[in-house]
Design a protein around this motif. Structure first.
Motif, PDB file in Angstrom:
ATOM      1  N   LYS D  23      45.080  34.663  40.764  1.00 14.91           N
ATOM      2  CA  LYS D  23      46.315  34.851  41.244  1.00 14.91           C
ATOM      3  C   LYS D  23      47.204  33.762  41.319  1.00 14.91           C
ATOM      4  O   LYS D  23      48.192  34.062  40.716  1.00 14.91           O
ATOM      5  CB  LYS D  23      46.362  34.748  43.123  1.00 14.91           C
ATOM      6  CG  LYS D  23      46.992  35.096  43.452  1.00 14.91           C
ATOM      7  CD  LYS D  23      47.263  35.415  45.214  1.00 14.91           C
ATOM      8  CE  LYS D  23      48.629  36.414  45.310  1.00 14.91           C
ATOM      9  NZ  LYS D  23      48.731  36.286  46.935  1.00 14.91           N
ATOM     10  N   ALA D  26      48.811  34.107  37.695  1.00 14.60           N
ATOM     11  CA  ALA D  26      49.401  35.707  37.590  1.00 14.60           C
ATOM     12  C   ALA D  26      50.837  35.265  38.480  1.00 14.60           C
ATOM     13  O   ALA D  26      52.009  36.330  38.043  1.00 14.60           O
ATOM     14  CB  ALA D  26      48.504  36.855  38.358  1.00 14.60           C
ATOM     15  N   ILE D  27      51.330  35.030  39.717  1.00 14.78           N
ATOM     16  CA  ILE D  27      51.927  34.784  39.523  1.00 14.78           C
ATOM     17  C   ILE D  27      52.993  34.100  39.005  1.00 14.78           C
ATOM     18  O   ILE D  27      54.296  34.119  38.662  1.00 14.78           O
ATOM     19  CB  ILE D  27      52.238  33.314  40.872  1.00 14.78           C
ATOM     20  CG1 ILE D  27      51.129  34.674  42.307  1.00 14.78           C
ATOM     21  CG2 ILE D  27      53.624  32.808  41.522  1.00 14.78           C
ATOM     22  CD1 ILE D  27      51.737  33.938  43.278  1.00 14.78           C
ATOM     23  N   HIS D  30      54.681  36.500  35.596  1.00 11.45           N
ATOM     24  CA  HIS D  30      55.349  37.139  36.570  1.00 11.45           C
ATOM     25  C   HIS D  30      57.043  36.664  36.314  1.00 11.45           C
ATOM     26  O   HIS D  30      58.147  36.472  36.392  1.00 11.45           O
ATOM     27  CB  HIS D  30      55.485  37.478  37.721  1.00 11.45           C
ATOM     28  CG  HIS D  30      54.265  38.761  36.832  1.00 11.45           C
ATOM     29  ND1 HIS D  30      54.480  39.688  36.079  1.00 11.45           N
ATOM     30  CD2 HIS D  30      53.099  38.414  38.277  1.00 11.45           C
ATOM     31  CE1 HIS D  30      53.715  41.085  35.992  1.00 11.45           C
ATOM     32  NE2 HIS D  30      52.411  39.819  36.998  1.00 11.45           N
ATOM     33  N   LEU D  46      45.727  43.138  30.590  1.00 10.22           N
ATOM     34  CA  LEU D  46      44.477  43.726  30.722  1.00 10.22           C
ATOM     35  C   LEU D  46      43.386  42.668  31.657  1.00 10.22           C
ATOM     36  O   LEU D  46      43.889  40.926  31.823  1.00 10.22           O
ATOM     37  CB  LEU D  46      43.419  43.640  29.803  1.00 10.22           C
ATOM     38  CG  LEU D  46      41.949  43.711  29.712  1.00 10.22           C
ATOM     39  CD1 LEU D  46      42.230  44.918  30.389  1.00 10.22           C
ATOM     40  CD2 LEU D  46      41.288  44.211  27.674  1.00 10.22           C
ATOM     41  N   GLU D  56      40.194  47.205  38.652  1.00  9.53           N
ATOM     42  CA  GLU D  56      42.034  48.275  39.194  1.00  9.53           C
ATOM     43  C   GLU D  56      42.835  47.788  40.488  1.00  9.53           C
ATOM     44  O   GLU D  56      44.070  47.947  40.022  1.00  9.53           O
ATOM     45  CB  GLU D  56      41.346  49.218  39.124  1.00  9.53           C
ATOM     46  CG  GLU D  56      40.700  50.284  38.343  1.00  9.53           C
ATOM     47  CD  GLU D  56      40.370  51.881  38.457  1.00  9.53           C
ATOM     48  OE1 GLU D  56      41.320  52.018  39.424  1.00  9.53           O
ATOM     49  OE2 GLU D  56      39.905  52.185  37.820  1.00  9.53           O
ATOM     50  N   ALA D  59      44.495  44.521  39.643  1.00 15.14           N
ATOM     51  CA  ALA D  59      45.255  44.568  38.228  1.00 15.14           C
ATOM     52  C   ALA D  59      46.648  44.923  39.223  1.00 15.14           C
ATOM     53  O   ALA D  59      47.553  44.759  38.110  1.00 15.14           O
ATOM     54  CB  ALA D  59      45.407  45.464  37.725  1.00 15.14           C
ATOM     55  N   ARG D  60      46.666  46.197  39.998  1.00 12.17           N
ATOM     56  CA  ARG D  60      47.532  46.224  40.503  1.00 12.17           C
ATOM     57  C   ARG D  60      48.284  45.483  42.002  1.00 12.17           C
ATOM     58  O   ARG D  60      49.737  45.474  41.398  1.00 12.17           O
ATOM     59  CB  ARG D  60      47.342  48.194  41.539  1.00 12.17           C
ATOM     60  CG  ARG D  60      47.641  49.304  40.797  1.00 12.17           C
ATOM     61  CD  ARG D  60      46.785  50.364  41.800  1.00 12.17           C
ATOM     62  NE  ARG D  60      46.583  50.101  43.297  1.00 12.17           N
ATOM     63  CZ  ARG D  60      44.736  49.883  43.151  1.00 12.17           C
ATOM     64  NH1 ARG D  60      44.465  50.646  41.946  1.00 12.17           N
ATOM     65  NH2 ARG D  60      43.601  50.180  43.874  1.00 12.17           N
ATOM     66  N   GLU D  61      47.834  44.408  41.829  1.00 11.76           N
ATOM     67  CA  GLU D  61      48.276  43.450  43.151  1.00 11.76           C
ATOM     68  C   GLU D  61      48.900  42.224  42.562  1.00 11.76           C
ATOM     69  O   GLU D  61      50.296  41.583  41.949  1.00 11.76           O
ATOM     70  CB  GLU D  61      47.257  42.452  43.960  1.00 11.76           C
ATOM     71  CG  GLU D  61      46.631  44.029  44.626  1.00 11.76           C
ATOM     72  CD  GLU D  61      45.471  42.563  45.675  1.00 11.76           C
ATOM     73  OE1 GLU D  61      44.834  43.629  46.596  1.00 11.76           O
ATOM     74  OE2 GLU D  61      45.690  41.875  45.723  1.00 11.76           O
ATOM     75  N   LEU D  62      48.389  42.116  41.331  1.00 14.27           N
ATOM     76  CA  LEU D  62      48.444  41.196  40.562  1.00 14.27           C
ATOM     77  C   LEU D  62      49.808  41.520  39.031  1.00 14.27           C
ATOM     78  O   LEU D  62      50.286  41.203  38.643  1.00 14.27           O
ATOM     79  CB  LEU D  62      48.094  40.390  39.759  1.00 14.27           C
ATOM     80  CG  LEU D  62      46.646  40.096  40.747  1.00 14.27           C
ATOM     81  CD1 LEU D  62      45.335  38.421  40.667  1.00 14.27           C
ATOM     82  CD2 LEU D  62      47.660  38.771  41.780  1.00 14.27           C
ATOM     83  N   PHE D  64      49.229  43.426  36.488  1.00  8.02           N
ATOM     84  CA  PHE D  64      48.423  43.835  34.717  1.00  8.02           C
ATOM     85  C   PHE D  64      48.419  44.979  34.574  1.00  8.02           C
ATOM     86  O   PHE D  64      48.437  46.104  35.644  1.00  8.02           O
ATOM     87  CB  PHE D  64      47.275  43.245  35.067  1.00  8.02           C
ATOM     88  CG  PHE D  64      47.076  41.722  34.416  1.00  8.02           C
ATOM     89  CD1 PHE D  64      46.702  41.060  33.648  1.00  8.02           C
ATOM     90  CD2 PHE D  64      47.073  41.039  35.706  1.00  8.02           C
ATOM     91  CE1 PHE D  64      46.891  39.936  32.987  1.00  8.02           C
ATOM     92  CE2 PHE D  64      47.510  39.404  35.330  1.00  8.02           C
ATOM     93  CZ  PHE D  64      46.843  39.204  33.916  1.00  8.02           C
ATOM     94  N   ARG D  65      48.811  45.464  33.493  1.00  8.25           N
ATOM     95  CA  ARG D  65      47.876  47.053  32.838  1.00  8.25           C
ATOM     96  C   ARG D  65      46.889  47.642  33.305  1.00  8.25           C
ATOM     97  O   ARG D  65      47.503  49.329  33.299  1.00  8.25           O
ATOM     98  CB  ARG D  65      48.917  46.865  31.568  1.00  8.25           C
ATOM     99  CG  ARG D  65      50.349  46.437  31.619  1.00  8.25           C
ATOM    100  CD  ARG D  65      50.574  46.892  29.986  1.00  8.25           C
ATOM    101  NE  ARG D  65      52.417  46.441  29.743  1.00  8.25           N
ATOM    102  CZ  ARG D  65      52.851  46.547  28.495  1.00  8.25           C
ATOM    103  NH1 ARG D  65      52.698  46.994  27.180  1.00  8.25           N
ATOM    104  NH2 ARG D  65      54.098  46.283  28.637  1.00  8.25           N
TER     105      ARG D  65
END
Lengths: 380, 380, 380, 380
Positions: D23, D26-27, D30, D46, D56, D59-62, D64-65
């Motif tokens: 996480k 990911a932050i 962005h 990915l 999945e 990916a939504r939370e972070l 990602f495509r």
């Protein structure tokens, strides 16, 4: 392997102004959806700056889809849901009123207005239009401030009897720092009172409650400053460098508020000490991830201020990090603010501090100025 | 092997009162001649307490030669050069005037008097009689405070533009602490203003200069307290638990002063922050051996508050210890005070703070009270 | 009016050496009887220095009755009960053995001896003679250290599992500070290990218990220093500037000890952090009146290090001052030490740290040196 | 009104693992492109997790495509340029080797491997393949750490002679915290040494240089822990709870390193004190936005540790905020790390700390373990 879906709701942002605060907002828009589970996705849709070139450059830098040199076009744009105002203070009013007239929600930097009259006009316009508003008093979003609020609300320090707050910085302490719009009443209204004082007034209201009376004193310590680009020229400083006041709160508590833009050594000197009948809190924004708590319930020989390092057991922190004490930064406060913005708008919940709350800050500023001018206590 | 000779001069002390302060003075009388090279030896000659038994017991404990239950006899005693008044506040005036009338030098605990009128009467009596006076504002004797004074006087922080001072403690924060003489106007005059506020007022005057105007606010937070030894009985608290004010100094600086006896967590909360045009000082008496200094002369990327640990390069410290940072304690301040007393008297030099300086403190207290009563600024 | 009587018991002190420590002892002798209720009065009877003139001058300054240039006469003097050794380290042994032979109690500064062999010889001599001994590890007398001991002994932080201690100063950090006896093995033995390391070793033993194994490393960072009074001349530094070691305690706890005399910025850098199975303690002698305590019993969201300001609810403090947090100073520790000395001798109670306890410190120093020389762990 | 263009270069990320570190990464992906001017845009392409559903959701939370439950597919994916490994330690090797084999750049969390042998294999594979590598020792990216490095490199504190570093936390201090993969050698290798010790070893190497010798000591204080979901069952703890060592650096400096996962009260206890021949630095990550500096060039009576609040005059800070002292947070360090990653890859510049630098950390860990096992100093 699958493609992930966006949430079906989207909030589209139109940002006006890309200085210190505009960039901070942009960082928050990009970070918040990963930090928090949001009820809508956020789109950085449109950005306005004073020239088309600057607007395009800033849109690229800050990750906005489109750019414009016309803020009036921005507030009317069909693909903008929220108008985010990060322009100099004197522009807040026109921009906010135009955005409200266009039915847009408004996220505005502080201080809301140059004076309480304008702030009230803006507040009433927003309330009449039924749009959501949020004002960027971000220090109240700091998890440590939320924790202070939680501790007070739970009665852990008893009834609040005293509040001492400061917001001192030194960015104008050097008399060679040139003149700027912030030093003209026409563009900035008050001086340090609106710029930083508004934060500590907001914090006092957040933590203790309404302010009913003030006795204030202001001073412009450095009366003239050099004019940038014009060697030998000086311009008059039209508003105060330092200000302080005694306050009385609605609930009977006493307090002092102090603000300065010439306080050598203070870089982010928003501090508060809250004394209650059963304990005390001490906070310093320069150590923004810690809150000191003293409670009368500790036995005397083991009593002392505890340094609480903000962690996942405290408000909002866990979304940033699961490890305690790992530290919150300035921009993280703005991410929390954006979370509040999104959740309030999408779920139609009250936002705080909204225009009305920010009007209350402007009222106190005006009262301090009046108290200074008239040399007496002013009842709000 | 030889016997050592005493200095030929001796100052003989007559001590009245043996509570907290009486004992602190006694410790200082015994320590100071070893700590400092003094111009006279000090003899703990006579001690007065309310009963003969207590007086004798205390004389033994505190190392005094003789004891009496009659303070009027003490002030007239031929073998007493200095009358040291450590009795409750309401007795200061009669004792001091009697001592002055007997031609004795007077060393008196603070606050000098219950009000400025009495303080002035005492001051004029002393000045007329030509005796030396010293008042126990010991925090100004702390080497760290002397260093602050030295730094300000040398212009190292430029012109002082703001002073924020507090003296907060929590010894009455618990509402179950019983009533006492300190809570009655007849015996104590003001509440926390005289008790602790006097210290921070004195410090402000020491570090910044004369106070010309005040706007103050007082509050008695706990209106009644239990009567010791009388279960179920409560007595009214007649003076303020917390007080604060805005001040304007003669030199144009602004300030706030704050005092409380109900500030949970603060045990020795005398603090000050002095902002100048070229730097700042921050001090907290709970860390009495350090002073924080910020100077504008440091380059920006290496600028920050420096924590100066008091050492032999700073005022008076070297007499206690040649190693820096080894630490000064509360009673060491009193030893410095006694050094000043002895040197001032023996060498006929001015003492500070004398009765006149302490009268200036009482004047400010009275002005704060008047300001509160009348809801306006009071010019001194 | 009556004359007060002295207690009928008197302890007569013979002081050898009047440098830093000699003066500190003298201050303590004069202050302690007023601070504490003692079981005997203390007489500063005889003082020895290297010349008669200096001895007389120092006796006057430090309040001693008689003076001599012959320490051997002092230790035999009929009117001396306690020989107080404040001379350079290499003289401790001869002086102590002579004093013991004369049947005198011995109060000696640290380190007790240049090595463990000498320390053991001194210890056995004292034990055989049945005289009382006390060694000046004064930091263990600090009320904060006593409080740490009390908290550990009560199990408030559970079983101790780790101890990190330092005693770092910077008095030799500047390579221009001239050579001195402390830098010669003949006169000082080890370098920083004996001088300051002995304090933190003693503290570790006090707070945690016996040390059973060490792995150490030493370094002389500045190999030569200028010879005072001989421009251009340099002399070799014969002992270590910095030293550190891993330790294993008898009770299974681990630890590190570190000491330096060249640690820029550290003025009184005796620090320790004690980790237990239920909490932790953190201490820094530069803030000698506070102790930080963390206990696992606090709920997670309100847990944090508490800063305990030492006050009358803690060991020994109340004798100095009834107000909490008013601050203990360096010399106050020596007054506590003198209290222990007097009470131990007069009431025939064990003294700590006595010669045997100080021998344990010397043993650890020797083991660290051996470990360094042999590059392996040494079991004591 | 214009649409803004993306930069033409893009770096596509494949993230494996979405716990604490996943996480945080990911932050950072962005936020970094808004904070910094980057030479390429960053695409969160990915994400792999252990199940398709979790992948999945994450990916939504972070943001990602795409998502996958197959990390081997991820490392081979054509649209992934960088494989980011945030999985448990024991998986780092296989994942990194597979990614390298697929020609991908690798960004891996620390510790790089379970032991130095594996770390070296990974390092050689990356170097042979010519891919870029970066390891997540994020505390070295803190602007305060970069400032420390800058100060040392500029010689402002002279030659470094001592380093004391710790990384202590208390997340396993409570013996009721259940067993986990981190406590098994098979999955984690060492205990606190690899988990947190690796950070302080890296920091020591960053600030002082290579480590040539160690003498270490380890201890498993809590030998068994409850098994989650299996009441009454306990499992053995297979690696150390606390560890410390003496170190010798290539440049002759000495040091101690200490790490614990059971140090009550320490939440982010990465601290260091660096002593040089001309000054010192003190840092505590719990106050991550400040660095204390002492320099011998200050005159003695004005010398003290300066608290430098990190601001725009210090490394990297200005990109986050133009106001000094406004505060950096934990995740901001990761944004700096991502900036380094992007710039290093796109501009083909060296990355630090790469696999080789991380191998050096693993070497020290192995040496400490060997030193403990063999009871002697180990030369690396």
């Amino acid at each position: 392997m699958t493609s992930t879906q966006a949430t079906d709701k989207t909030l589209r942002i139109g940002l006006v102004g890309t200085g210190f605060m505009g960039k901070a907002h942009a960082i928050a828009y990009h970070a918040a959806p990963t930090v928090f589970p949001l009820s809508a996705s956020v789109t950085c849709e449109l950005l306005a700056e004073v020239t088309a070139d600057l607007a395009e450059q800033k849109a690229r830098e800050l990750g906005f889809r489109r750019a414009t040199d016309n803020w009036r076009a921005l507030v009317r744009d069909d693909r903008v849901d929220v108008v985010d105002i990060c322009s100099p203070n004197f522009l807040h009013k026109d921009m906010a009123l135009a955005a409200i007239a266009a039915g847009k929600h408004v996220y505005c930097e502080k201080p809301l207005a140059l004076n309480a009259t304008d702030a009230l006009e803006m507040t009433l316009a927003a309330e009449t239009a039924g749009v959501k508003t949020l004002v960027g008093f971000n220090y109240a979003k700091n998890p440590a401030a939320q924790l202070a609020k939680e501790i007070i609300a739970a009665g852990e320090i008893g009834e609040v009897v005293h509040f001492r707050g400061t917001h001192n910085e030194d960015y104008l302490a050097d008399p060679n720092v040139p003149h700027s719009w912030r030093l003209k009443r026409e563009f900035s209204g008050s001086g340090t009172l609106g710029d930083m004082g508004s934060h500590i007034i907001n914090m006092a209201q957040y933590l203790v409650g309404g302010i009913s009376e003030v006795s204030g004193d202001l001073k412009t310590v450095i009366p003239q400053r050099p004019v940038a680009g014009n060697p030998g020229a000086f311009a008059e400083v039209e508003n105060e460098d330092q200000a302080h006041c005694l306050v009385r709160f609605d609930n009977g508590a006493q307090g002092t508020l102090e603000t300065s833009r010439i306080a050598w050594g203070r870089k982010m000197g928003l501090t508060y000490e809250v004394t209650g009948t059963r304990g005390s809190l001490v906070f310093d924004q320069e150590r923004m991830s810690e809150l000191k708590l003293y409670t009368a319930t500790d036995p005397g020989h083991r009593a002392g201020f505890r340094t609480l390092l903000i962690g996942p057991d405290h408000p909002d922190y866990a979304h940033f990090c699961v490890g305690p004490g790992h530290g919150i930064g300035y921009n993280d406060q703005k991410a929390i603010e954006v979370r509040d913005l999104v959740e309030g708008i999408v779920n139609d919940r009250p936002l705080w501090p909204d225009f009305r709350a920010a009007f209350e800050v402007n009222r106190v500023i005006d009262a301090i100025e009046q108290s200074h001018a008239e040399g007496r206590w002013i009842r709000l």
